[in-house]
Write an enzyme that holds these catalytic residues in place. Structure first.
Site, PDB file in Angstrom:
ATOM      1  N   CYS A 135      -0.860  -7.442  -8.348  1.00  0.00           N
ATOM      2  CA  CYS A 135      -1.984  -7.783  -7.465  1.00  0.00           C
ATOM      3  C   CYS A 135      -3.252  -7.010  -7.788  1.00  0.00           C
ATOM      4  O   CYS A 135      -4.315  -7.306  -7.253  1.00  0.00           O
ATOM      5  CB  CYS A 135      -1.602  -7.555  -6.004  1.00  0.00           C
ATOM      6  N   CYS A 139       1.882  -3.186  -0.433  1.00  0.00           N
ATOM      7  CA  CYS A 139       0.828  -2.204  -0.135  1.00  0.00           C
ATOM      8  C   CYS A 139       1.426  -0.947   0.499  1.00  0.00           C
ATOM      9  O   CYS A 139       1.058   0.171   0.135  1.00  0.00           O
ATOM     10  CB  CYS A 139      -0.219  -2.803   0.787  1.00  0.00           C
TER      11      CYS A 139
END
Length: 178
Positions: free
Chosen positions: A62, A131
């Site tokens: 990402c 994350c």
């Protein structure tokens, strides 16, 4: 007519920003938005300081990159933490929360912070769990770097002590006789 077009074109960025905020609000929990809009502990510590550990981690899939730093006192307690993150709102929020959570903890306590705890606190959707994983990895990397620095510092002290002992032997110093 031109004045109307100019007026509309000037207000478009403002309208887009408001629309984007509404879209963001629909996708992210208010805690993520809070940490994104008001990140805590942004910045850097001196990476050459032996009491500072730096963790740099990234997710190639990402493009998120996190740098998390911790400053540890002589008792092993984290007295400061800073971060810089390049990534989405969830990555920034995860970093910000991680720095808040590690401050005041011992290194062992900080290592117990898990990505699931961060994800649960921020109410991250499954697609954003990476994350919180990055934040956990950044904590571990920063503490590992700190431990490596301390180990190197201890080895330097040992080498210096041996060097001093050898020098004392070469100068022919004898213990004082009373």
């Amino acid at each position: 007519m031109m004045a109307l077009l100019r007026s509309v074109s000037r207000s478009m960025p403002l309208l887009c920003a408001r629309a984007q905020r509404v879209v963001c609000s629909a996708q992210y929990h208010e805690k993520v938005i809070d940490h994104y809009e008001n990140p805590r502990n942004v910045g850097s510590l001196d990476k050459n300081d032996s009491t500072v550990g730096t963790g740099l981690v990234g997710a190639p899939a990402c493009g998120d990159v996190m740098k998390l730093q911790v400053k540890v006192d002589e008792n092993g307690k984290i007295i400061d933490a800073k971060f810089k993150t390049f990534g989405c709102g969830s990555a920034i929020a995860s970093s910000s929360l991680a720095t808040e959570w590690v401050k005041g903890k011992t290194m062992d306590e900080a290592l117990k912070i898990k990505n699931v705890d961060i994800a649960k606190e921020l109410k991250l959707p499954p697609v954003k769990l990476h994350c919180s994983m990055l934040a956990e990895d950044a904590i571990k990397a920063a503490l590992s770097d700190y431990r490596i620095k301390q180990s190197s510092k201890d080895k330097m002290k040992q080498k210096q002590a041996v060097k001093n002992w050898k020098l004392d032997g070469l100068t022919g110093r004898l213990p004082e006789i009373q």
